[in-house]
Design a protein around this motif. Structure first.
Motif, short mmCIF file in Angstrom:
data_model
loop_
_atom_site.label_atom_id
_atom_site.label_comp_id
_atom_site.label_asym_id
_atom_site.label_seq_id
_atom_site.Cartn_x
_atom_site.Cartn_y
_atom_site.Cartn_z
N TYR A 279 14.09 -9.47 46.47
CA TYR A 279 13.21 -9.24 45.33
C TYR A 279 12.23 -10.40 45.23
N SER A 280 10.99 -10.15 44.85
CA SER A 280 10.03 -11.23 44.68
C SER A 280 10.30 -11.98 43.37
N THR A 281 9.76 -13.17 43.27
CA THR A 281 9.89 -13.95 42.03
C THR A 281 9.34 -13.17 40.86
N SER A 282 8.20 -12.52 41.07
CA SER A 282 7.58 -11.72 40.01
C SER A 282 8.49 -10.58 39.57
N ASP A 283 9.13 -9.92 40.53
CA ASP A 283 10.04 -8.82 40.22
C ASP A 283 11.24 -9.32 39.42
N LYS A 284 11.79 -10.45 39.83
CA LYS A 284 12.95 -11.02 39.13
C LYS A 284 12.59 -11.35 37.68
N GLN A 285 11.43 -11.96 37.51
CA GLN A 285 11.00 -12.32 36.16
C GLN A 285 10.78 -11.08 35.30
N ALA A 286 10.21 -10.03 35.90
CA ALA A 286 9.96 -8.79 35.16
C ALA A 286 11.28 -8.14 34.74
N PHE A 287 12.28 -8.22 35.60
CA PHE A 287 13.58 -7.59 35.31
C PHE A 287 14.27 -8.27 34.14
N VAL A 288 14.39 -9.60 34.18
CA VAL A 288 15.08 -10.28 33.08
C VAL A 288 14.26 -10.19 31.79
N LYS A 289 12.94 -10.14 31.93
CA LYS A 289 12.09 -9.98 30.74
C LYS A 289 12.34 -8.63 30.09
N ALA A 290 12.54 -7.59 30.90
CA ALA A 290 12.79 -6.26 30.35
C ALA A 290 14.13 -6.20 29.64
N ILE A 291 15.15 -6.86 30.19
CA ILE A 291 16.44 -6.90 29.51
C ILE A 291 16.32 -7.64 28.19
N LYS A 292 15.60 -8.77 28.21
CA LYS A 292 15.40 -9.54 26.99
C LYS A 292 14.64 -8.70 25.95
N CYS A 293 13.75 -7.85 26.42
CA CYS A 293 13.03 -6.94 25.53
C CYS A 293 14.00 -6.06 24.76
N LEU A 294 15.03 -5.55 25.44
CA LEU A 294 16.03 -4.72 24.76
C LEU A 294 16.81 -5.53 23.73
#
Length: 467
Positions: free
Chosen positions: A188-203
């Protein structure tokens, strides 16, 4: 042997109290079944950690947390359950469970040769691969389009049917055209990893849907769903099992993905975590960093340690331990690398070697699945409310990956099912057994029969793993 009381504890509805940084008495978390009596993680005398406000961030005794029930890899190799009995003696078969692809082929093998010769003469050209002939015949049987390749009769007559199956059954038939690909975390790219944890934090930051009582945010809707269904989706012991565990969690993680996409704008590929390569060194894993899921601390004075860094720093849960509700507390970890070492290639290979679904299921639930939970410790070691730690989803993405790998070993593993649908008498698990998801992702998550969620490339799903 200590049995779990958490699965059957009555819900506690104490008055709501303000969120606090210190952890809860670990005894409240209860425990799930283990083959030994020691706790999942041993305590260590270390200095208290401090949160950003300089306050003590401390859990309570780990010995009271309990552990997800498990067997050691060496016992799993010997097919031993928690009581030292052989897995094969379990009451896992019910009406209609005997039919499978191999039985059909044993009866129909002579027709394969006859049909192959017929196709050869009709099409008038030579065969390239024997499996194409069998694929042709099975295609008619399974409703697949007829292939154009045929084999010469002398090749066909000398080619063992068993060898054909080894090649053929690694294939899927009728797969969806454009599956979503789940990429391993390190691919996974750094950008993808950041987007994933950001989405969980959004929930975590979104209001609860209101459909799940006692949940305080949208992320906790998933914790509450798991907490509520836990008695029906986990086995009481290896002699009182429900084999819905793998199927339910497959659907559960997929539902989590849908909510990330629909409600928090997550547009990247879904990740999965190759947990076995970090066995014995979870704390060094690339998911447990200050940039992503936060570090993986050990115990603090023999107590769970609150998450104080990473995307989920300071995360609180209103649910658990066990079946308790209205009980705000910090989400805690307490890594034990002696336990995480049991999640490696040894357990992985042991489970993949199982030939029947119930035996494979039992191996997964009680070996690396259990020890992945216990190794992270504290909140994750609580089988009931363990989704409170976002690491839960990375762990179960790995579990589903292994399930998919095992299914690829034979077509019958993707088209038939057996085992127990209940852990209190073994009602047979069939393709018509309904898996309930509580409407967690709305119309995308109807209650579905097993046949709709057994395969990742057919039915309700359309995804696969990058390797």
């Amino acid at each position: 042997m200590k049995l779990s009381l958490a699965l059957y504890a009555s819900a506690v509805t104490a008055a709501s109290i303000p969120a606090r940084e210190e952890g809860l008495p670990l005894s409240e978390f209860g425990e799930t079944i283990s083959v030994s009596q020691e706790a999942a993680a041993a305590g260590h005398d270390v200095a208290f950690t401090l949160n950003e406000r300089g306050e003590k961030c401390e859990g309570l005794l780990l010995a009271d947390f309990g552990a997800v029930h498990h067997v050691e890899p060496v016992e799993a190799k010997q097919l031993k359950d928690l009581g030292g009995n052989n897995f094969s003696v379990l009451p896992i078969f019910g009406p209609g469970h005997n039919a499978n692809l191999q039985d059909w082929l044993n009866k129909e093998s002579h027709k394969i040769k006859n049909d192959a010769n017929r196709v050869k003469h009709e099409l008038g050209h030579a065969i390239e691969k024997i499996e194409d002939v069998v694929d042709d015949v099975l295609g008619n049987f399974l409703g697949k389009d007829v292939l154009s390749h045929v084999v010469e009769s002398d090749t066909l007559n000398s080619y063992p049917v068993a060898d054909v199956l080894d090649t053929l059954e690694a294939r899927d038939t009728g797969d969806c055209a454009n599956p979503n690909i789940r990429y391993e975390w390190d691919d996974y790219s750094t950008s993808d990893k950041q987007a994933f944890v950001k989405a969980i934090k959004c929930l975590v930051d979104k209001p609860a849907s209101g459909k799940f009582s006692y949940s305080k945010n949208r992320y906790e809707d998933f914790v509450r769903l798991h907490q509520s269904y836990a008695p029906n989706i986990h086995s009481k012991s290896t002699s009182a099992q429900t084999h819905k565990f793998l199927l339910w969690h497959r659907y559960y993680v997929w539902a989590f993905e849908q909510v990330l996409r629909d409600e928090c704008g997550f547009t990247r590929a879904m990740p999965w975590w190759d947990e076995k390569k970090w066995a014995g060194k979870f704390a060094q894993a690339t998911i447990f960093t200050t940039s992503y899921f936060g570090t993986l601390p050990g115990a603090t004075n023999g107590r769970g340690t609150c998450i104080t860094n990473g995307a989920f720093s300071g995360i609180q849960s209103n649910l658990g331990p066990g079946q308790t509700v209205n009980n705000p507390h910090c989400v805690q970890r307490a890594v034990n690398e002696g336990v995480t070492s049991q999640t490696g290639v040894d357990s992985y290979n042991t489970c993949l070697a199982r030939s029947t679904y119930p035996d494979f299921h039992s191996c997964v639930e009680f070996t690396f699945h259990a020890q992945g939970h216990n190794g992270v410790g504290a909140t994750m070691a609580d089988a009931i409310a363990s989704p409170g730690d976002p690491a839960f989803f990375m762990h179960h993405l790995y579990v589903d990956y292994v399930f998919r790998k095992w299914q690829l070993g034979a077509l019958s593993r993707r088209t038939t099912i057996s085992g127990c649908a209940t852990n209190d008498g073994c009602t047979p698990l069939t393709l018509d057994t309904v898996i309930y998801m509580g409407g967690i992702c709305g119309s995308k998550c109807p209650d579905l029969p097993v046949r709709q969620i057994l395969r990742t490339l057919q039915g309700h799903f359309c995804y696969k793993y990058n390797y």
